[in-house]
Motif scaffolding. Structure first.
Motif, PDB file in Angstrom:
ATOM      1  N   HIS A 148      30.017 -11.395   4.469  1.00  0.00           N
ATOM      2  CA  HIS A 148      30.047 -12.659   3.719  1.00  0.00           C
ATOM      3  C   HIS A 148      31.131 -12.543   2.643  1.00  0.00           C
ATOM      4  O   HIS A 148      30.846 -12.331   1.460  1.00  0.00           O
ATOM      5  CB  HIS A 148      28.671 -12.904   3.101  1.00  0.00           C
ATOM      6  CG  HIS A 148      28.503 -14.262   2.503  1.00  0.00           C
ATOM      7  ND1 HIS A 148      28.706 -14.517   1.165  1.00  0.00           N
ATOM      8  CD2 HIS A 148      28.148 -15.445   3.058  1.00  0.00           C
ATOM      9  CE1 HIS A 148      28.472 -15.797   0.910  1.00  0.00           C
ATOM     10  NE2 HIS A 148      28.131 -16.374   2.044  1.00  0.00           N
ATOM     11  N   TYR A 149      32.397 -12.675   3.075  1.00  0.00           N
ATOM     12  CA  TYR A 149      33.502 -12.513   2.133  1.00  0.00           C
ATOM     13  C   TYR A 149      33.499 -13.636   1.096  1.00  0.00           C
ATOM     14  O   TYR A 149      33.363 -14.812   1.432  1.00  0.00           O
ATOM     15  CB  TYR A 149      34.845 -12.561   2.865  1.00  0.00           C
ATOM     16  CG  TYR A 149      35.013 -11.498   3.917  1.00  0.00           C
ATOM     17  CD1 TYR A 149      35.254 -10.177   3.571  1.00  0.00           C
ATOM     18  CD2 TYR A 149      34.930 -11.814   5.270  1.00  0.00           C
ATOM     19  CE1 TYR A 149      35.416  -9.199   4.550  1.00  0.00           C
ATOM     20  CE2 TYR A 149      35.084 -10.851   6.248  1.00  0.00           C
ATOM     21  CZ  TYR A 149      35.325  -9.541   5.873  1.00  0.00           C
ATOM     22  OH  TYR A 149      35.481  -8.583   6.841  1.00  0.00           O
ATOM     23  N   GLN A 150      33.699 -13.252  -0.161  1.00  0.00           N
ATOM     24  CA  GLN A 150      33.833 -14.265  -1.202  1.00  0.00           C
ATOM     25  C   GLN A 150      35.209 -14.933  -1.111  1.00  0.00           C
ATOM     26  O   GLN A 150      35.346 -16.132  -1.359  1.00  0.00           O
ATOM     27  CB  GLN A 150      33.646 -13.633  -2.582  1.00  0.00           C
ATOM     28  CG  GLN A 150      33.683 -14.638  -3.728  1.00  0.00           C
ATOM     29  CD  GLN A 150      33.447 -13.986  -5.072  1.00  0.00           C
ATOM     30  OE1 GLN A 150      33.001 -12.833  -5.152  1.00  0.00           O
ATOM     31  NE2 GLN A 150      33.736 -14.699  -6.141  1.00  0.00           N
ATOM     32  N   TYR A 151      36.229 -14.132  -0.753  1.00  0.00           N
ATOM     33  CA  TYR A 151      37.587 -14.645  -0.592  1.00  0.00           C
ATOM     34  C   TYR A 151      38.072 -14.316   0.815  1.00  0.00           C
ATOM     35  O   TYR A 151      37.827 -13.222   1.327  1.00  0.00           O
ATOM     36  CB  TYR A 151      38.546 -14.019  -1.614  1.00  0.00           C
ATOM     37  CG  TYR A 151      38.243 -14.378  -3.043  1.00  0.00           C
ATOM     38  CD1 TYR A 151      38.722 -15.554  -3.613  1.00  0.00           C
ATOM     39  CD2 TYR A 151      37.459 -13.547  -3.838  1.00  0.00           C
ATOM     40  CE1 TYR A 151      38.444 -15.883  -4.927  1.00  0.00           C
ATOM     41  CE2 TYR A 151      37.165 -13.865  -5.149  1.00  0.00           C
ATOM     42  CZ  TYR A 151      37.668 -15.040  -5.688  1.00  0.00           C
ATOM     43  OH  TYR A 151      37.376 -15.377  -6.982  1.00  0.00           O
ATOM     44  N   LEU A 166      47.883 -16.512  -2.568  1.00  0.00           N
ATOM     45  CA  LEU A 166      46.950 -16.944  -3.605  1.00  0.00           C
ATOM     46  C   LEU A 166      45.520 -16.705  -3.117  1.00  0.00           C
ATOM     47  O   LEU A 166      45.274 -16.640  -1.911  1.00  0.00           O
ATOM     48  CB  LEU A 166      47.141 -18.434  -3.908  1.00  0.00           C
ATOM     49  CG  LEU A 166      48.551 -18.853  -4.356  1.00  0.00           C
ATOM     50  CD1 LEU A 166      48.654 -20.361  -4.406  1.00  0.00           C
ATOM     51  CD2 LEU A 166      48.877 -18.260  -5.716  1.00  0.00           C
ATOM     52  N   PRO A 167      44.561 -16.578  -4.031  1.00  0.00           N
ATOM     53  CA  PRO A 167      43.174 -16.353  -3.591  1.00  0.00           C
ATOM     54  C   PRO A 167      42.666 -17.507  -2.725  1.00  0.00           C
ATOM     55  O   PRO A 167      42.863 -18.675  -3.048  1.00  0.00           O
ATOM     56  CB  PRO A 167      42.396 -16.284  -4.913  1.00  0.00           C
ATOM     57  CG  PRO A 167      43.412 -15.956  -5.950  1.00  0.00           C
ATOM     58  CD  PRO A 167      44.691 -16.589  -5.495  1.00  0.00           C
ATOM     59  N   MET A 171      34.523 -20.106  -0.950  1.00  0.00           N
ATOM     60  CA  MET A 171      33.136 -20.263  -1.380  1.00  0.00           C
ATOM     61  C   MET A 171      33.004 -20.910  -2.760  1.00  0.00           C
ATOM     62  O   MET A 171      31.896 -21.022  -3.281  1.00  0.00           O
ATOM     63  CB  MET A 171      32.459 -18.886  -1.418  1.00  0.00           C
ATOM     64  CG  MET A 171      31.921 -18.403  -0.097  1.00  0.00           C
ATOM     65  SD  MET A 171      30.561 -19.432   0.481  1.00  0.00           S
ATOM     66  CE  MET A 171      29.371 -19.162  -0.818  1.00  0.00           C
ATOM     67  N   ARG A 172      34.110 -21.335  -3.324  1.00  0.00           N
ATOM     68  CA  ARG A 172      34.080 -21.824  -4.709  1.00  0.00           C
ATOM     69  C   ARG A 172      33.054 -22.937  -4.913  1.00  0.00           C
ATOM     70  O   ARG A 172      32.309 -22.955  -5.879  1.00  0.00           O
ATOM     71  CB  ARG A 172      35.471 -22.325  -5.101  1.00  0.00           C
ATOM     72  CG  ARG A 172      35.596 -22.796  -6.549  1.00  0.00           C
ATOM     73  CD  ARG A 172      36.969 -23.368  -6.790  1.00  0.00           C
ATOM     74  NE  ARG A 172      37.218 -24.495  -5.878  1.00  0.00           N
ATOM     75  CZ  ARG A 172      38.431 -24.988  -5.636  1.00  0.00           C
ATOM     76  NH1 ARG A 172      39.495 -24.449  -6.186  1.00  0.00           N
ATOM     77  NH2 ARG A 172      38.580 -26.008  -4.811  1.00  0.00           N
ATOM     78  N   ASP A 173      33.014 -23.874  -3.989  1.00  0.00           N
ATOM     79  CA  ASP A 173      32.078 -25.001  -4.098  1.00  0.00           C
ATOM     80  C   ASP A 173      30.845 -24.821  -3.213  1.00  0.00           C
ATOM     81  O   ASP A 173      30.075 -25.760  -3.010  1.00  0.00           O
ATOM     82  CB  ASP A 173      32.791 -26.313  -3.725  1.00  0.00           C
ATOM     83  CG  ASP A 173      33.951 -26.614  -4.661  1.00  0.00           C
ATOM     84  OD1 ASP A 173      33.815 -26.324  -5.867  1.00  0.00           O
ATOM     85  OD2 ASP A 173      34.978 -27.114  -4.190  1.00  0.00           O
ATOM     86  N   GLY A 174      30.677 -23.610  -2.687  1.00  0.00           N
ATOM     87  CA  GLY A 174      29.540 -23.369  -1.806  1.00  0.00           C
ATOM     88  C   GLY A 174      29.766 -23.964  -0.421  1.00  0.00           C
ATOM     89  O   GLY A 174      30.803 -24.569  -0.140  1.00  0.00           O
ATOM     90  N   THR A 175      28.812 -23.754   0.458  1.00  0.00           N
ATOM     91  CA  THR A 175      28.885 -24.324   1.803  1.00  0.00           C
ATOM     92  C   THR A 175      27.492 -24.787   2.217  1.00  0.00           C
ATOM     93  O   THR A 175      26.506 -24.096   1.937  1.00  0.00           O
ATOM     94  CB  THR A 175      29.432 -23.311   2.830  1.00  0.00           C
ATOM     95  OG1 THR A 175      29.331 -23.864   4.150  1.00  0.00           O
ATOM     96  CG2 THR A 175      28.678 -21.999   2.784  1.00  0.00           C
ATOM     97  N   LYS A 270      34.068  -8.657  -1.376  1.00  0.00           N
ATOM     98  CA  LYS A 270      34.860  -9.595  -2.170  1.00  0.00           C
ATOM     99  C   LYS A 270      35.956 -10.269  -1.344  1.00  0.00           C
ATOM    100  O   LYS A 270      36.129 -11.482  -1.389  1.00  0.00           O
ATOM    101  CB  LYS A 270      35.490  -8.857  -3.361  1.00  0.00           C
ATOM    102  CG  LYS A 270      36.214  -9.758  -4.368  1.00  0.00           C
ATOM    103  CD  LYS A 270      35.245 -10.568  -5.195  1.00  0.00           C
ATOM    104  CE  LYS A 270      34.515  -9.748  -6.208  1.00  0.00           C
ATOM    105  NZ  LYS A 270      33.634 -10.539  -7.076  1.00  0.00           N
ATOM    106  N   VAL A 271      36.709  -9.472  -0.552  1.00  0.00           N
ATOM    107  CA  VAL A 271      37.889 -10.044   0.098  1.00  0.00           C
ATOM    108  C   VAL A 271      38.091  -9.441   1.482  1.00  0.00           C
ATOM    109  O   VAL A 271      37.821  -8.255   1.708  1.00  0.00           O
ATOM    110  CB  VAL A 271      39.153  -9.834  -0.777  1.00  0.00           C
ATOM    111  CG1 VAL A 271      39.493  -8.357  -0.921  1.00  0.00           C
ATOM    112  CG2 VAL A 271      40.357 -10.597  -0.229  1.00  0.00           C
ATOM    113  N   LEU A 272      38.536 -10.280   2.402  1.00  0.00           N
ATOM    114  CA  LEU A 272      38.879  -9.850   3.759  1.00  0.00           C
ATOM    115  C   LEU A 272      40.144  -9.003   3.734  1.00  0.00           C
ATOM    116  O   LEU A 272      41.159  -9.410   3.167  1.00  0.00           O
ATOM    117  CB  LEU A 272      39.093 -11.086   4.636  1.00  0.00           C
ATOM    118  CG  LEU A 272      39.695 -10.886   6.016  1.00  0.00           C
ATOM    119  CD1 LEU A 272      38.717 -10.146   6.915  1.00  0.00           C
ATOM    120  CD2 LEU A 272      40.065 -12.227   6.648  1.00  0.00           C
TER     121      LEU A 272
END
Length: 818
Positions: A148-151, A166-167, A171-175, A270-272
């Motif tokens: 579940h990557y955040q970015y 850029l990042p 997930m910034r606004d959720g899904t 955090k990130v892929l």
């Protein structure tokens, strides 16, 4: 007949009520003040309600029948947007569109509110997403596992033609699609050391001590099948610290110290693909891979033991597919669990593991075959390193029995690569620990057996097999190209969505003037749409009646975007030297991301953008050539480009592309392929026929022969005046006059001095093939027929066919319709 009876009303009035209910009670919004995003969220939740009801029923059927399941382990799932796909698969598209219309909303406008899920990079992740779709559509019990990557990978912008990363905060606004499952949180161990001690029964055993704990929190994304009640799911793990907060440190004023462990733990998801050029980056990559497979295996075992007690039945109820080598450490983790936590002896444990795991290889490139240093394993997973050495010792005994005294064979086959730094070969581990190893195209599998793993093939006859990749027609025709879908259905009816071979019935209309006209009208309308996107994204005006020449894929030397660029420069130069030259107007469309640390790939992006800027503004050529590089390539953008493509560029060096799936998506949507005999291009040619594809370049055998003779790129450079001119031109300052001299010289030097992917030997053949494309496109009637036959004849490349082959031949998995 289906036993499932829904409690939900999915009629038009029913869906209206469901949307309004979610708007009010899930989002706490009033219809008069709701934004477009609010309506989109409410519609998603309405669709999710339909799907979740079926998911609960599906899981009950699988549990009650104690069904065998396949567990698909992949570091990537490139899902894209789920809005359209979910509504189509739920069978409520028509009613949903009408329900939204009655609410004063437009379906097309709403779906643009969704942000692509940043869970993958390229073909590997998109293939995994297609497979999940097919597994559910075919009523096969399955669960996907990932992170579940955040970015996501990164969001790409171009500044002065250069790629800027850029990042990708997807997930910034959720899904609205995911369901958190904290009750299935899983603890895993990392770091520490191993002690050899006596256990309570007097046995000398290895014990892993001094470890740190990580917590995995699962998030489930329902995956509905099309035209069926089955809904499987994708489970994604988010990493958290086992103890979030050091209250004592906080009280004494150590605020950073109080959350240090929490921050470190959460970095894992955090990130892929963190940059692994540094040691800390490599450590994070290995932690990521172990984290998700360890969580997944505990989850799999928990599910198995709910209804089964006898471990010997494990391979009868569980099939685990490794999507490339990223999850390969799962083989070792499963051994550790059986040995250390379930007190199984080595022989039965290893037999169980090898019967359960299967491995898909996706690459022949040596640099893409993962290796981890022994020192890194010792630091992060000390017990696992001990088990790897034991697996290797017993395996090398097998090698000795097969080839007595052959030290060279042992060096080639060993799981440990000797050298200045000892390395663990994850591909070798995957082969040894699996009962099946498959390639993803007929040519790729043959090269696996003959060139990459010939000794393994000799040692394990029959273990290697082919499963040619496929794509889901629900995403890559039905959802992305509704105009063409409707036209197809008007002629041959429904059914093709679940049986793509039915498209063969279109062959009867390939000479029908009315159908050819309608087919090309659809193509033109899609090109008008793409032209609008190009104008918005690149500020370049293009003519939809021009030939849309498309190359969309990851930016990598072996995919040879720079060969395409050399041809563009040749065309441009010919026009400048002969303004009366009669050529078909073309729009060259690129979209691709280059890995942040891949300097030459980023130089190629800069070169394409710089050349494009000059060509697009040169009035001397009368708009006969346009070059656009669409930024931030992603699934939703691909879904707009694919339906509009006339020509599909599949021009990798023969023997380098494992399969490709972009080639399948483009052909399915009526684009003609220009390509080498590489990957699945070979099989596409077999299906569509030699007259409906443009093949050029060296074969694998010719490539190998050229390297054997000794390849010198300067021989080709000196022998071809046009080639020499364009190579020098791209490396000059002509296209970058306002920048330091030589910003593109890296590309020119690569071609002149090394050219590792043989652009120069294939240039003339490629240029000649493009002349054939030009001539064919002028004959509108002929081109229309060729395009129709491409769509009609690529039914083989449905992921449904691929998945049924996996299910029958590797997983021994039964369908469970209900």
């Amino acid at each position: 007949m289906s036993q499932f009876q829904s409690a939900l009303d999915t009629s038009i009035p029913g869906l209206k009520r469901l949307i309004q209910t979610h708007l009010k009670f899930s989002l706490a919004r009033d219809a008069s003040t709701a934004t477009k995003r609010d309506w989109w969220l409410a519609t998603c939740k309405a669709a999710q309600s339909v799907v979740v009801e079926r998911m609960i029923a599906t899981q009950a059927v699988h549990h009650n029948s104690n069904a065998k399941r396949v567990y698909y382990l992949s570091l990537e799932f490139l899902m894209g947007r789920l809005f359209s796909n979910t509504i189509y698969s739920a069978g409520i598209m028509e009613n949903m569109v009408h329900a939204l219309e009655e609410l004063g909303l437009d379906f097309e406008e709403l779906r643009s509110e969704e942000y692509d899920m940043g869970l993958g990079n390229g073909g590997l992740g998109r293939l995994a997403a297609c497979f999940l779709d097919s597994l559910a559509t075919l009523d096969l019990p399955a669960i996907g596992y990932g992170i579940h990557y955040q970015y996501g990978l990164f969001k790409q912008e171009f500044r002065n033609g250069y790629q800027v990363e850029l990042p990708d905060a997807w997930m910034r606004d959720g899904t609205p699609w995911e369901i958190v499952r904290p009750e299935h949180a899983t603890e895993i161990k990392v770091y520490g050391y191993v002690e050899n001690v006596f256990d309570d029964r007097g046995n000398y055993v290895s014990r892993w001590n001094g470890w740190k704990k990580l917590l995995g929190i699962p998030y489930d994304i329902p995956i509905p099948g099309y035209g069926t009640n089955t809904v499987n799911y994708l489970r994604l793990w988010e990493s958290r610290a086992a103890e979030d907060f050091d209250f004592e440190a906080f009280n004494r004023g150590g605020y950073d110290e109080a959350v240090r462990e929490k921050n470190h733990s959460e970095t894992i998801s955090k990130v892929l693909y963190p940059n692994d050029k540094t040691e800390s980056g490599k450590e994070l990559r290995l932690l990521q891979q172990y984290f998700f497979v360890a969580c997944s295996l505990k989850d799999i075992i928990r599910r198995f033991r709910k209804t089964n007690e006898d471990w010997s039945e494990f391979p009868e109820k569980v099939a685990i597919q490794l999507n490339d080598t990223h999850p390969a450490v799962a083989i070792v983790e499963m051994m550790r669990l059986l040995l250390d936590e379930y007190s199984m002896s080595w022989g039965p444990a290893w037999e169980l593991v090898t019967k359960t795991f299967a491995y898909t290889n996706h690459t022949l490139l040596p640099e893409a075959l993962e290796k981890w240093s022994v020192g890194l394993f010792q630091k992060v997973l000390p017990r696992h390193l001990q088990i790897i050495f034991e697996i290797n010792k017993l395996f090398l005994d097998e090698v000795e029995a097969r080839w007595p005294g052959d030290t060279t064979k042992k060096q080639i086959l060993s799981l440990i690569e000797e050298g200045p730094t000892q390395m663990v070969r994850m591909a070798h581990l995957s082969v040894v620990g699996s009962h099946s190893v498959n390639g993803v195209a007929a040519l790729h599998t043959e090269l696996l057996k003959k060139e990459l793993f010939p000794e393994f093939d000799a040692l394990y006859p029959g273990k290697f097999n082919n499963k040619t990749n496929g794509i889901t027609p629900r995403r890559w025709l039905l959802a992305c190209n509704p105009r063409l879908s409707d036209l197809i259905t008007s002629k041959i009816g429904h059914g093709w969505e679940r049986n793509l071979d039915k498209l063969r019935e279109l062959e009867a209309f390939a000479d029908n003037e009315e159908f050819k006209s309608a087919f090309m009208h659809v193509k033109h309308a899609n090109k008008v749409d793409l032209a609008r996107i190009i104008k918005e994204s690149c500020d370049v005006s293009v003519d939809p009646s021009a030939l849309f020449d498309v190359q969309i894929k990851r930016l990598h030397e072996y995919k040879r975007q720079h060969l395409n660029l050399l041809h563009i420069l040749a065309l441009y130069r010919r026009l400048l030297q002969d303004p009366s030259l009669d050529i078909t107007p073309r729009v060259f469309v690129f979209a691709a991301k280059a890995a942040p640390g891949y300097d030459l790939a980023k130089c190629i992006i800069k070169a394409i953008n710089s050349v494009g800027k000059v060509i697009n503004n040169d009035k001397r050529i009368n708009d006969r050539l346009k070059v656009v590089f669409l930024p931030n390539y992603r699934v939703s953008l691909a879904q707009r480009i694919v339906p509009a493509a006339d020509l599909s560029e599949q021009i990798s060096t023969a023997g380098k592309e494992a399969s490709g799936t972009g080639n399948m998506k483009l052909a399915l949507n009526g684009a003609l392929t220009i390509g080498t005999l590489d990957g699945a291009n070979v099989e596409i040619r077999e299906e569509v026929g030699d007259d409906n594809i443009f093949i050029f370049g060296m074969t694998v055998e010719e490539v190998n022969a050229l390297w054997a003779r000794g390849y010198n790129p300067q021989d080709y450079y000196n022998a071809d005046e046009e080639l020499r001119a364009v190579v020098d031109w791209v490396g000059s300052n002509y296209f970058t006059p306002d920048e330091p001299h030589g910003v593109l010289s890296m590309l020119r030097d690569n071609l002149y001095y090394s050219d590792p992917f043989l652009c120069l030997p294939d240039f003339r053949s490629y240029s000649d093939a493009q002349k054939r494309v030009d001539a064919a496109f002028r004959d509108k009637d002929k081109w229309a027929k060729m395009a129709i036959l491409n769509t009609a004849r690529v039914g083989k490349f449905s992921s449904d066919r691929t998945i049924m082959e996996y299910a029958k031949e590797i997983w021994k998995l039964d369908q469970k319709p209900f």
